[in-house]
Design an enzyme around this catalytic site. Structure first.
Site, PDB file in Angstrom:
ATOM      1  N   HIS A 290     -18.135  19.997 -33.359  1.00 54.08           N
ATOM      2  CA  HIS A 290     -17.253  19.365 -32.348  1.00 54.08           C
ATOM      3  C   HIS A 290     -17.121  20.328 -31.181  1.00 54.08           C
ATOM      4  CE1 HIS A 290     -13.469  16.891 -31.326  1.00 54.08           C
ATOM      5  NE2 HIS A 290     -13.673  17.720 -30.318  1.00 54.08           N
TER       6      HIS A 290
ATOM      7  N   ASP B 128     -13.935  22.431 -31.425  1.00 54.67           N
ATOM      8  CA  ASP B 128     -13.192  21.771 -30.353  1.00 54.67           C
ATOM      9  C   ASP B 128     -12.956  22.734 -29.192  1.00 54.67           C
ATOM     10  OD1 ASP B 128     -12.023  19.686 -29.008  1.00 54.67           O
ATOM     11  OD2 ASP B 128     -10.118  19.781 -30.085  1.00 54.67           O
TER      12      ASP B 128
ATOM     13  N   HIS C 199     -16.962  20.823 -26.676  1.00 53.65           N
ATOM     14  CA  HIS C 199     -16.905  20.329 -25.292  1.00 53.65           C
ATOM     15  C   HIS C 199     -17.676  21.294 -24.402  1.00 53.65           C
ATOM     16  CE1 HIS C 199     -13.802  17.312 -26.186  1.00 53.65           C
ATOM     17  NE2 HIS C 199     -13.448  18.181 -27.109  1.00 53.65           N
TER      18      HIS C 199
ATOM     19  N   LYS D  15     -18.157   8.496 -30.697  1.00 52.47           N
ATOM     20  CA  LYS D  15     -16.821   9.079 -30.708  1.00 52.47           C
ATOM     21  C   LYS D  15     -15.769   8.044 -30.348  1.00 52.47           C
ATOM     22  CE  LYS D  15     -13.638  12.224 -30.848  1.00 52.47           C
ATOM     23  NZ  LYS D  15     -13.492  13.496 -30.167  1.00 52.47           N
TER      24      LYS D  15
ATOM     25  N   HIS E 284     -10.915  17.626 -35.891  1.00 54.70           N
ATOM     26  CA  HIS E 284      -9.830  18.612 -35.694  1.00 54.70           C
ATOM     27  C   HIS E 284      -8.540  18.237 -36.428  1.00 54.70           C
ATOM     28  CE1 HIS E 284      -8.760  15.612 -32.749  1.00 54.70           C
ATOM     29  NE2 HIS E 284      -9.583  16.044 -31.821  1.00 54.70           N
TER      30      HIS E 284
ATOM     31  N   HIS F 161     -10.931  10.808 -32.946  1.00 55.46           N
ATOM     32  CA  HIS F 161      -9.735  11.562 -32.528  1.00 55.46           C
ATOM     33  C   HIS F 161      -8.555  10.833 -33.140  1.00 55.46           C
ATOM     34  CE1 HIS F 161      -7.196  14.125 -29.883  1.00 55.46           C
ATOM     35  NE2 HIS F 161      -6.347  13.163 -30.205  1.00 55.46           N
TER      36      HIS F 161
HETATM   37  N1  OTD Z   1      -8.343  18.508 -27.339  1.00 58.25           N
HETATM   38  N2  OTD Z   1      -8.689  19.253 -25.179  1.00 58.25           N
HETATM   39  C1  OTD Z   1      -9.820  18.505 -25.045  1.00 58.25           C
HETATM   40  C2  OTD Z   1     -10.258  17.756 -26.063  1.00 58.25           C
HETATM   41  C3  OTD Z   1      -9.635  17.956 -27.341  1.00 58.25           C
HETATM   42  O1  OTD Z   1      -8.903  16.170 -28.639  1.00 58.25           O
HETATM   43  C4  OTD Z   1      -9.844  16.899 -28.332  1.00 58.25           C
HETATM   44  O2  OTD Z   1     -10.962  16.784 -28.825  1.00 58.25           O
HETATM   45  C5  OTD Z   1     -10.538  18.592 -23.788  1.00 58.25           C
HETATM   46  O3  OTD Z   1     -10.090  19.351 -22.940  1.00 58.25           O
HETATM   47  O4  OTD Z   1     -11.585  17.921 -23.642  1.00 58.25           O
HETATM   48  C6  OTD Z   1      -7.937  19.222 -26.312  1.00 58.25           C
HETATM   49  O5  OTD Z   1      -6.873  19.832 -26.385  1.00 58.25           O
HETATM   50 ZN    ZN Z   2     -12.486  17.776 -28.744  1.00 58.09          ZN
HETATM   51 ZN    ZN Z   3      -9.909  15.018 -30.050  1.00 56.92          ZN
END
Ligand code: OTD
Ligand code: ZN
Ligand code: ZN
Length: 345
Positions: A14, A248, A16, A100, A175, A137
């Site tokens: 996971h 994450d 970003h 997702k 997460h 999520h």
């Molecule tokens: N959580 N920030 C972000 C994504 C995640 O839920 C998530 O996967 C982001 O900035 O893309 C966060 O706190």
């Molecule tokens: Zn995330």
């Molecule tokens: Zn998330």
């Protein structure tokens, strides 16, 4: 004498990576230690179609320094207009490894997510048929529900009903932050797995709020009370193959974090392996580290584990930069608040 530990090269289930200048800055931080990562599609605008995922994969590979190897495992962002045939074609070609699901409004850039779950039934049925994983999520967005309860309520109201009406659907709860989520995974069949981040193994909600607000510890789902953190450590170090590492890691520039309305996300790509090794060592569970970081994830996604090995070394505390530099501004590296003794050699 230095203690060492050799593992198969880990993957991040996971991640970003963003786009443009931020992508350029953060990609090497992940590729240094990880062979592959599940790439989150919450760009602005989101990665919705197979064609968009192919273009994003090409931008990721173009941003990769020449001397590094890394395989981005692409995902599509599920919307109420997603076409089951486009999803099936992108999966059949090997381009995407998951879809997702963001409940609309649940986290950063999730506005195009799902409001009416009946509208995505066709896609979910197609995914169950072809064995394509749904990454979730898991938080409700109902304003009546307290932010600390949103994961728990999601399991009862959304996830469990959704899994019942779509038998065979393979789901990863992303997460997880609560003991209830870990119990729900343990009590389910092997079609359900969960990722756990490094930061949720380390911080509880006091770390965010006691002694002054710490914006770099704010992420979604928000960290819960200590008993939940302890339960997550228990799940991660248990050896149960349904739990695996998904960092994450979510970069935002410092001005966007240190603000009256700060963005959610912890940036851990740089020091993840030191963080998780420290946690597992503290638990006396170093023998479970390879499963969590390198074996359980590929097994769930039905991919081969990496053949390459990395070696971790334990010694004097390792120092990491306080922030990395990006073309958009500095990004603070997650600080666990205790010394890290393990490094990737
Ligand atoms: N959580 N920030 C972000 C994504 C995640 O839920 C998530 O996967 C982001 O900035 O893309 C966060 O706190
Ligand atoms: Zn995330
Ligand atoms: Zn998330």
């Amino acid at each position: 004498m230095t203690q060492t530990l050799t593992l198969r090269r880990p993957d991040d289930w996971h991640l970003h990576l963003r786009d443009g200048e931020m992508l350029k800055a953060v990609l090497p931080e992940t590729a240094r230690h990880f062979a592959r990562a599940i790439i989150m599609p919450n760009l602005v605008p989101p990665v919705v179609t197979g064609a968009q995922a192919a273009a994003y994969r090409d931008r990721i590979l173009a941003a990769l320094p020449e001397d590094m190897r890394f395989e981005p495992l692409m995902t599509l962002y599920l919307t109420e207009d997603t076409d089951p045939a486009d999803v099936a074609a992108a999966a059949a070609s090997g381009l995407i490894k998951a879809v997702k699901l963001y409940p609309a409004g649940a986290t950063t850039n999730s506005a195009s997510g799902v409001r009416d779950f009946d509208k995505v039934r066709g896609v979910l049925e197609k995914m169950a048929e072809i064995g394509l994983t749904l990454c979730v999520h898991g938080e409700v967005t109902d304003p009546e529900v307290d932010i600390f309860d949103r994961e728990t309520v999601f399991i009862d109201r959304v996830l469990d009903p959704l899994r019942r009406v779509t038998p065979g659907l393979r789901v990863v709860m992303e997460h997880i932050t609560t003991s209830g989520a870990a119990d729900y995974v343990r009590g389910s069949d092997t079609d359900l797995g969960a990722t756990i981040t490094a930061h949720h193994l380390i911080i509880n909600r006091n770390h965010i709020l006691v002694g002054g607000i710490k914006p770099h510890y704010y992420c979604l789902p928000v960290a819960k009370r200590e008993s939940h953190r302890v339960a997550l450590v228990g799940a991660a170090t248990s050896g149960d193959a349904r739990f695996f590492l998904g960092t994450d890691s979510a970069p935002h520039t410092d001005p966007n974090k240190e603000s009256a309305c700060g963005c959610a996300g912890c940036f851990t790509a740089t020091n993840t392996m030191s963080l998780v090794a420290e946690v597992f060592d503290h638990e006396g569970a170093l023998d479970k580290l390879e499963g969590f970081c390198s074996l359980n994830g590929p097994a769930f996604y039905r991919l081969p584990a990496n053949e390459e090995r990395i070696t971790l070394e334990k010694g004097a505390p390792v120092s990491y930069p306080a922030h990395i530099v990006s073309g958009e501004g500095p990004v603070t590296v997650f600080d666990p608040g205790f010394p890290l003794h393990w490094r990737v050699a």
